[in-house]
Scaffold this motif. Structure first.
Motif, short mmCIF file in Angstrom:
data_model
loop_
_atom_site.label_atom_id
_atom_site.label_comp_id
_atom_site.label_asym_id
_atom_site.label_seq_id
_atom_site.Cartn_x
_atom_site.Cartn_y
_atom_site.Cartn_z
N UNK A 1 18.45 2.36 5.80
CA UNK A 1 18.57 2.31 4.33
C UNK A 1 19.06 0.93 3.90
N UNK A 2 18.35 0.34 3.00
CA UNK A 2 18.75 -0.96 2.44
C UNK A 2 19.24 -0.83 1.00
N UNK B 1 20.37 -9.44 -1.84
CA UNK B 1 20.73 -8.30 -2.69
C UNK B 1 21.08 -7.07 -1.87
N UNK B 2 20.51 -6.95 -0.67
CA UNK B 2 20.87 -5.83 0.20
C UNK B 2 22.34 -5.91 0.59
N UNK C 1 24.63 6.17 5.82
CA UNK C 1 23.40 5.51 6.22
C UNK C 1 23.68 4.04 6.49
N UNK C 2 22.83 3.42 7.31
CA UNK C 2 23.02 2.03 7.71
C UNK C 2 21.74 1.23 7.50
N UNK C 3 21.94 -0.06 7.22
CA UNK C 3 20.84 -1.00 7.13
C UNK C 3 21.13 -2.23 7.96
N UNK C 4 20.87 -2.19 9.27
CA UNK C 4 21.12 -3.37 10.11
C UNK C 4 20.17 -4.51 9.78
#
Length: 198
Positions: free
Chosen positions: A20-21, A76-77, A143-146
């Motif tokens: 998720x970003x 922006x992420x 949730x994570x956004x690597x």
């Protein structure tokens, strides 16, 4: 070790979990952040090296600093995440081995004066810990956004000037994902395609 996790838990950790970003605006508490660490630190690393070091950019100022070093598509992420973590590695992890790996009194000496070896070990094991980080966050319903699109040298100079043995590995946004903005899942290969049983 206890039995197999139920299907809902496996879905949460793997099958239904998504990168998720974009997030829905809910905050991530300091208690949740500490719990992520308390879970991930329990998972294995070689000789219990535990080289991961994390800076949690939670304030608007910290996120803006980090965004300044991110690729254009990631700025922006970083800014819009409730928290964005810098997953770093300590190339001087061996200094802590007398405490973390007491079974071997010579553990530290194995790495003294071997900077390239330490960097290889630190990168491998902090990457493992980065995977544990994601699983721990997912286990807590987050949730994570690597991301790897950032200037590592600039991040290191900005955030780790007082700890020069810390080097950034990747960054990861954390929060409650906005599922309306998640792209369809990309293909995943069957077992037979890339596995061998011998």
């Amino acid at each position: 070790m206890s039995g197999v996790l139920d299907p809902a838990a496996l879905d949460q950790l793997f099958r239904e979990a998504r990168t998720c970003q974009w997030f829905d605006g809910r905050e991530v508490s300091d208690e949740q952040i500490a719990t992520i660490w308390d879970l991930m630190k329990m998972a294995p690393t070689s000789m219990n090296q535990l080289p991961a070091r994390i800076v949690w950019c939670k304030s608007a100022e910290a996120k803006e600093r980090l965004a300044g070093h991110a690729a254009e598509g990631n700025k922006d992420k970083v800014r819009n995440a409730p928290v964005c973590a810098i997953i770093a590695m300590d190339t001087d992890f061996h200094e802590y081995l007398p405490e973390f790996f007491p079974p071997s009194p010579d553990a530290k000496a194995m790495f003294d004066g071997k900077e390239e070896m330490r960097r290889t070990q630190a990168f491998r094991n902090s990457s493992l810990q980065g995977g544990y980080f994601i699983m721990a966050a997912r286990a807590l319903g987050l949730d994570c956004g690597p991301m790897s699109g950032f200037d590592n040298a600039a991040v290191d100079a900005d955030f780790f000037a007082d700890t020069p043995s810390w080097k950034s590995n990747f960054i990861c946004s954390v929060g409650y994902g906005d599922r309306s903005k998640v792209h369809p899942r990309l293909p995943r290969p069957d077992f037979a395609r890339f596995n061998r049983l011998i």
